[in-house]
Motif scaffolding. Structure first.
Motif, PDB file in Angstrom:
ATOM      1  N   ASN A 136       0.860  -1.189   0.000  1.00 49.46           N
ATOM      2  CA  ASN A 136       0.000   0.000   0.000  1.00 49.46           C
ATOM      3  C   ASN A 136       0.892   1.234   0.000  1.00 49.46           C
ATOM      4  O   ASN A 136       1.360   1.675   1.047  1.00 49.46           O
TER       5      ASN A 136
ATOM      6  N   ALA B 181      -0.019   4.188   2.514  1.00 44.25           N
ATOM      7  CA  ALA B 181      -0.257   3.961   3.941  1.00 44.25           C
ATOM      8  C   ALA B 181       0.447   5.052   4.741  1.00 44.25           C
ATOM      9  O   ALA B 181       1.623   5.331   4.531  1.00 44.25           O
TER      10      ALA B 181
ATOM     11  N   PRO C 136      -2.908   2.410  13.073  1.00 42.73           N
ATOM     12  CA  PRO C 136      -3.166   2.315  11.643  1.00 42.73           C
ATOM     13  C   PRO C 136      -3.526   3.662  11.048  1.00 42.73           C
ATOM     14  O   PRO C 136      -4.136   4.500  11.694  1.00 42.73           O
TER      15      PRO C 136
ATOM     16  N   CYS D 299      -4.656   4.089   7.394  1.00 43.08           N
ATOM     17  CA  CYS D 299      -5.227   4.022   6.043  1.00 43.08           C
ATOM     18  C   CYS D 299      -6.677   4.462   6.060  1.00 43.08           C
ATOM     19  O   CYS D 299      -7.570   3.753   5.572  1.00 43.08           O
TER      20      CYS D 299
ATOM     21  N   GLU E 110      -9.748  -0.754  10.157  1.00 47.48           N
ATOM     22  CA  GLU E 110      -8.403  -1.235   9.842  1.00 47.48           C
ATOM     23  C   GLU E 110      -7.797  -1.811  11.117  1.00 47.48           C
ATOM     24  O   GLU E 110      -7.696  -1.118  12.132  1.00 47.48           O
TER      25      GLU E 110
ATOM     26  N   CYS F  66      -1.601  -2.193   9.903  1.00 49.60           N
ATOM     27  CA  CYS F  66      -1.165  -1.276   8.852  1.00 49.60           C
ATOM     28  C   CYS F  66       0.340  -1.408   8.628  1.00 49.60           C
ATOM     29  O   CYS F  66       1.116  -1.471   9.591  1.00 49.60           O
ATOM     30  N   ARG F  67       0.727  -1.445   7.365  1.00 49.97           N
ATOM     31  CA  ARG F  67       2.154  -1.496   7.038  1.00 49.97           C
ATOM     32  C   ARG F  67       2.896  -0.286   7.586  1.00 49.97           C
ATOM     33  O   ARG F  67       4.056  -0.389   8.000  1.00 49.97           O
TER      34      ARG F  67
ATOM     35  N   CYS G 240      -1.627  -4.159   5.333  1.00 48.51           N
ATOM     36  CA  CYS G 240      -2.786  -3.383   5.768  1.00 48.51           C
ATOM     37  C   CYS G 240      -3.999  -4.299   5.690  1.00 48.51           C
ATOM     38  O   CYS G 240      -4.304  -4.845   4.626  1.00 48.51           O
TER      39      CYS G 240
END
Length: 224
Positions: free
Chosen positions: A147, A150, A181, A183, A206, A209-210, A217
């Motif tokens: 993503n 992100a 997170p 996103c 979410e 998350c990366r 994510c």
């Protein structure tokens, strides 16, 4: 040239910029938009609104600037609102009416699978160059292994002391810090699409998350 084939890196639809500007304007007015755009180096997009795909790196810079200037909590609210507006745009402009009617008439599990399949086919337009995976056991989970937009939570800068500050007041909104997170844009987009086409009671959250150091994510979709 599609996004995955672009040697300059992934690209994403212009709503990832345009709707952020609109959400900032609704939250804090033109001065707020201008300040965030300056912080992101996105002023050219204000002067010349994009009509085609834009570099994901530019989108990431803008989304980071939203959180850096407004704080992680208020910035996340703005980004989620921008994602929701993007979802409404897709419903109105990109999903044909017969398809919308067919999905709404279908049983929810079938409609959800068809919607996920459609998102997969157009994943690069959502800024997901490697697509997404879906699992259904125990509820729907969408996983983005890659993503490029992100955004980690960021500490909110000191609020300006002048009464005429150009930034919206974020008093009373907890700043989650740098490990949560981020996103919100994708979550807002997914939620509008699933509520409109599958079940209006669905909520998107979410769970990893990366940008917070997780492998992917991951979004859960279920009744709130």
């Amino acid at each position: 040239m599609t996004a995955p084939d672009n040697p300059a890196g992934p690209r994403i639809g212009p709503n990832a910029i345009l709707q952020v500007f609109a959400a900032l304007a609704a939250s804090g007015g033109p001065a707020c938009v201008a300040r965030v755009a300056r912080a992101a180096g996105a002023e050219p997009y204000l002067a010349h609104p994009p009509a085609a795909m834009v570099p994901a790196a530019d989108v990431l810079a803008l989304h980071r600037a939203v959180r850096a200037c407004l704080g992680a909590g208020p910035g996340g609210v703005v980004l989620r609102a921008a994602g929701a507006a993007t979802g409404r745009y897709l419903l109105a402009r990109r999903i044909p009416r017969p398809v919308r009617l067919a999905l709404r008439a279908a049983p929810a599990p079938l409609a959800a699978r068809l919607l996920v399949a459609a998102i997969r086919r157009h994943a690069w337009t959502f800024g997901m160059p490697d697509g997404l995976d879906a699992t259904w056991r125990g509820g729907l989970r969408l996983t983005l292994a890659t993503n490029p937009i992100a955004v980690p939570g960021t500490a909110r800068p000191e609020r300006p002391s002048s009464a005429g500050s150009e930034m919206p007041d974020s008093a009373g909104i907890e700043d989650p810090g740098a490990c949560n997170p981020g996103c919100a844009f994708h979550a807002g987009t997914f939620e509008v699409l699933f509520q409109a086409l599958v079940d209006r009671r669905l909520v998107v959250r979410e769970e990893s998350c990366r940008a917070a150091g997780q492998p992917a994510c991951v979004f859960t979709i279920g009744r709130g």
